[in-house]
Design a protein around this motif. Structure first.
Motif, PDB file in Angstrom:
ATOM      1  N   SER A 185     -23.797 -35.399  36.016  1.00  0.00           N
ATOM      2  CA  SER A 185     -23.076 -36.255  36.406  1.00  0.00           C
ATOM      3  C   SER A 185     -22.923 -37.735  36.164  1.00  0.00           C
ATOM      4  O   SER A 185     -22.098 -38.530  36.124  1.00  0.00           O
ATOM      5  CB  SER A 185     -23.441 -36.309  37.886  1.00  0.00           C
ATOM      6  N   TRP A 188     -20.806 -37.941  32.937  1.00  0.00           N
ATOM      7  CA  TRP A 188     -19.282 -37.875  33.075  1.00  0.00           C
ATOM      8  C   TRP A 188     -19.028 -39.227  33.667  1.00  0.00           C
ATOM      9  O   TRP A 188     -17.820 -39.937  33.487  1.00  0.00           O
ATOM     10  CB  TRP A 188     -19.099 -36.842  34.351  1.00  0.00           C
ATOM     11  N   SER A 189     -19.776 -39.762  34.959  1.00  0.00           N
ATOM     12  CA  SER A 189     -19.463 -40.884  35.429  1.00  0.00           C
ATOM     13  C   SER A 189     -19.184 -41.936  34.355  1.00  0.00           C
ATOM     14  O   SER A 189     -18.526 -43.125  34.669  1.00  0.00           O
ATOM     15  CB  SER A 189     -20.334 -41.481  36.573  1.00  0.00           C
ATOM     16  N   ILE A 192     -15.932 -42.082  33.035  1.00  0.00           N
ATOM     17  CA  ILE A 192     -14.767 -42.536  34.108  1.00  0.00           C
ATOM     18  C   ILE A 192     -14.893 -43.795  34.208  1.00  0.00           C
ATOM     19  O   ILE A 192     -13.849 -44.533  34.276  1.00  0.00           O
ATOM     20  CB  ILE A 192     -15.037 -41.473  35.339  1.00  0.00           C
ATOM     21  N   THR A 193     -15.876 -44.684  34.518  1.00  0.00           N
ATOM     22  CA  THR A 193     -16.079 -45.916  34.502  1.00  0.00           C
ATOM     23  C   THR A 193     -15.554 -46.672  33.386  1.00  0.00           C
ATOM     24  O   THR A 193     -14.902 -47.731  33.475  1.00  0.00           O
ATOM     25  CB  THR A 193     -17.590 -46.432  34.773  1.00  0.00           C
ATOM     26  N   PHE A 208     -11.760 -37.153  35.683  1.00  0.00           N
ATOM     27  CA  PHE A 208     -12.537 -37.209  37.026  1.00  0.00           C
ATOM     28  C   PHE A 208     -12.454 -35.576  37.673  1.00  0.00           C
ATOM     29  O   PHE A 208     -13.150 -35.224  37.957  1.00  0.00           O
ATOM     30  CB  PHE A 208     -12.067 -38.136  38.185  1.00  0.00           C
ATOM     31  N   PRO A 218     -19.403 -35.662  41.432  1.00  0.00           N
ATOM     32  CA  PRO A 218     -19.390 -37.222  41.085  1.00  0.00           C
ATOM     33  C   PRO A 218     -20.415 -37.890  41.708  1.00  0.00           C
ATOM     34  O   PRO A 218     -20.657 -37.768  43.073  1.00  0.00           O
ATOM     35  CB  PRO A 218     -17.828 -37.576  41.353  1.00  0.00           C
ATOM     36  N   ASN A 219     -20.985 -38.946  41.091  1.00  0.00           N
ATOM     37  CA  ASN A 219     -22.079 -39.805  41.824  1.00  0.00           C
ATOM     38  C   ASN A 219     -21.469 -40.887  41.985  1.00  0.00           C
ATOM     39  O   ASN A 219     -19.944 -41.012  41.903  1.00  0.00           O
ATOM     40  CB  ASN A 219     -23.227 -39.942  40.739  1.00  0.00           C
ATOM     41  N   HIS A 220     -22.184 -41.924  42.592  1.00  0.00           N
ATOM     42  CA  HIS A 220     -21.593 -43.274  43.000  1.00  0.00           C
ATOM     43  C   HIS A 220     -20.785 -43.905  42.085  1.00  0.00           C
ATOM     44  O   HIS A 220     -19.680 -44.503  42.414  1.00  0.00           O
ATOM     45  CB  HIS A 220     -22.775 -43.952  43.559  1.00  0.00           C
ATOM     46  N   ALA A 221     -21.325 -44.137  40.839  1.00  0.00           N
ATOM     47  CA  ALA A 221     -20.432 -44.944  39.838  1.00  0.00           C
ATOM     48  C   ALA A 221     -19.064 -44.181  39.702  1.00  0.00           C
ATOM     49  O   ALA A 221     -17.965 -44.811  39.261  1.00  0.00           O
ATOM     50  CB  ALA A 221     -21.341 -44.921  38.710  1.00  0.00           C
ATOM     51  N   GLY A 222     -18.991 -42.770  39.660  1.00  0.00           N
ATOM     52  CA  GLY A 222     -17.815 -42.027  39.247  1.00  0.00           C
ATOM     53  C   GLY A 222     -16.863 -42.334  40.133  1.00  0.00           C
ATOM     54  O   GLY A 222     -15.766 -42.380  39.893  1.00  0.00           O
ATOM     55  N   ILE A 223     -17.403 -42.287  41.311  1.00  0.00           N
ATOM     56  CA  ILE A 223     -16.477 -42.514  42.752  1.00  0.00           C
ATOM     57  C   ILE A 223     -16.001 -43.784  42.577  1.00  0.00           C
ATOM     58  O   ILE A 223     -14.721 -43.728  42.714  1.00  0.00           O
ATOM     59  CB  ILE A 223     -17.124 -42.071  43.826  1.00  0.00           C
TER      60      ILE A 223
END
Length: 445
Positions: A185, A188-189, A192-193, A208, A218-223
């Motif tokens: 995760s 991936w994040s 995305i970031t 995403f 998704p973790n906090h950063a990815g969200i």
């Protein structure tokens, strides 16, 4: 802590306090646990009759995890002077502290010591070194370590991907990401970031979605990165889905997530929902307030925007440069001249923030819309910064609005004498002459 102190008293009475094993357990609880007390742990540590490498590591780790890197590094030096030898765990904590300091000179010193003691090949240490070099913006050094390693894992790969994303080398980061034998995760994040940070919002949302199809949560950063992309693309439905996902999974509505949601809803036209999120946030910082103030101003609710700025000051939250741009723009739209003047003056007088070109542009726009053209012109001529096309455009628009062609002409001529020539300003001046049917003036531009 009360129970821990009782156990400590029992150890002292029974004579077991000299045993580093039980005292190490007490220090671990005090230093690492959320219900512990790091200051008490350090005081206890300083008075131990006997210590161990484990106890030294625990204290170094605690200071690193509590964002006190200077104390962590200082403790490492004390450890050496006390005759204790560091191990791979010691260096993983010390390197984390170096990464927080972003001091590559100190980091290289630790790297030399690691090589000298033979710990470089250990996973924890190697990943710590890569992470440290990445945080110090030395991606080249991180890549050399990465390429020479025989024991790469998902943490190594993710750290380097993060490094290229911080440095804006998004294509290199994506190429590395595509080569990863294993992803998690965090990796991936990171991508995305990265896409969101460089304005590749469509790619951020595509990744995403791909992440979720691959079975990764998704973790906090990815969200937060995905919400940023939703806001810029106006992808309200996906933004709502992400919000619902965060609620379902009980992801804390902290200041970063809350601000991302406010920004997304405001940019997608749902200012009432943005208000709801803002009011639900348990803690609000300058970024949350600024995002909400900006959203209200952009949705024609300038009065509420200014009121929120005043509430922000009452709550003791210090505004930043962007906050002042947003609230001054709101004052301009409402014609709140005196309020806008006071806010502008408070920047340097109260908050120690020197106004920049955008703030002067807002002030000129505020005065110009109110018909105070002479004062607006005086601001442009006397401001300590060279006026740009935004400031001059605000003044000429005001001249056009109030039909004062001569003042616009005089302002541009005086700026030309100072060798300040903005092509866009001349276009505005031409349009103003044309709208006033002053055809004879068009020939001299």
């Amino acid at each position: 802590m009360k129970q821990i102190k009782q156990i400590q008293t029992h150890l002292i009475i029974s004579g077991s306090f000299t045993d580093p094993y039980p005292t190490g357990k007490i220090i671990t609880f005090c230093a690492i646990s959320q219900r512990g007390d790091l200051d008490y742990a350090f005081h206890l540590f300083q008075h131990l009759p006997n210590s161990s490498t484990f106890i030294w590591n625990t204290m170094i780790r605690a200071f690193a995890e509590k964002n006190q890197p200077i104390q962590a590094n200082s403790l490492y030096k004390q450890m050496l002077h006390s005759g204790f030898f560091p191990n791979n765990y010691t260096f993983s904590f010390v390197l984390r502290a170096c990464a927080q300091l972003t001091d590559v000179f100190v980091g290289r010193q630790f790297h030399s010591h690691i090589v000298k003691l033979g710990w470089e090949s250990y996973d924890f240490v190697q990943n710590g070194l890569i992470h440290m070099y990445v945080n110090c913006d030395c991606v080249g050094s991180a890549r050399k370590l990465f390429d020479s390693s025989l024991n790469l894992d998902v943490i190594s790969w993710t750290a380097l991907v993060n490094g290229y994303v911080k440095n804006g080398q998004i294509e290199v980061a994506k190429h590395l990401f595509d080569q990863m034998p294993e992803r998690n995760s965090v990796s991936w994040s990171a991508m995305i970031t990265g896409y969101a940070q460089v304005g590749m919002f469509k790619q951020a949302l595509e990744l995403f979605n791909e992440m979720q199809l691959g079975g990764f949560r998704p973790n906090h950063a990815g969200i937060v990165g995905a919400l940023s992309a939703c806001g810029f693309l106006g992808a309200l439905d996906q933004g709502r889905w992400i919000h619902a996902y965060a609620d379902r999974n009980r992801i804390e509505l902290d200041r970063v997530l809350g601000t991302a949601l406010i920004d997304m809803y405001a940019k997608c036209g749902c200012i009432d929902t943005a208000w709801k999120v803002f009011n639900e946030m348990p803690e609000r910082d300058v970024f949350a307030f600024t995002s909400m103030i900006s959203g209200l101003a952009n949705h024609g609710q300038s009065a509420s925007s200014v009121q929120l700025f005043l509430k922000m000051r009452e709550e003791g939250v210090k505004p930043n440069e962007v906050t002042f741009i947003c609230v001054l723009s709101a004052c301009s739209r409402m014609g709140l001249v005196e309020e806008g003047r006071k806010i502008f003056e408070s920047m340097s007088r109260v908050y120690g923030i020197e106004p920049q070109i955008q703030h002067y542009g807002c002030l000129v726009d505020l005065l110009g819309r109110a018909g105070m053209l002479e004062e607006a012109t005086r601001i442009v001529r006397e401001m300590p910064l060279e006026p740009d096309s935004y400031v001059l455009g605000a003044l000429l628009n005001a001249c056009k609005m109030h039909g004062d062609v001569e003042l616009g002409k005089e302002t541009v001529e005086s700026l030309m004498q100072r060798s300040l020539d903005h092509g866009g300003v001349h276009v505005l001046l031409s349009n103003m002459y044309a709208s006033e049917k002053r055809w004879e003036l068009l020939r001299i531009i």
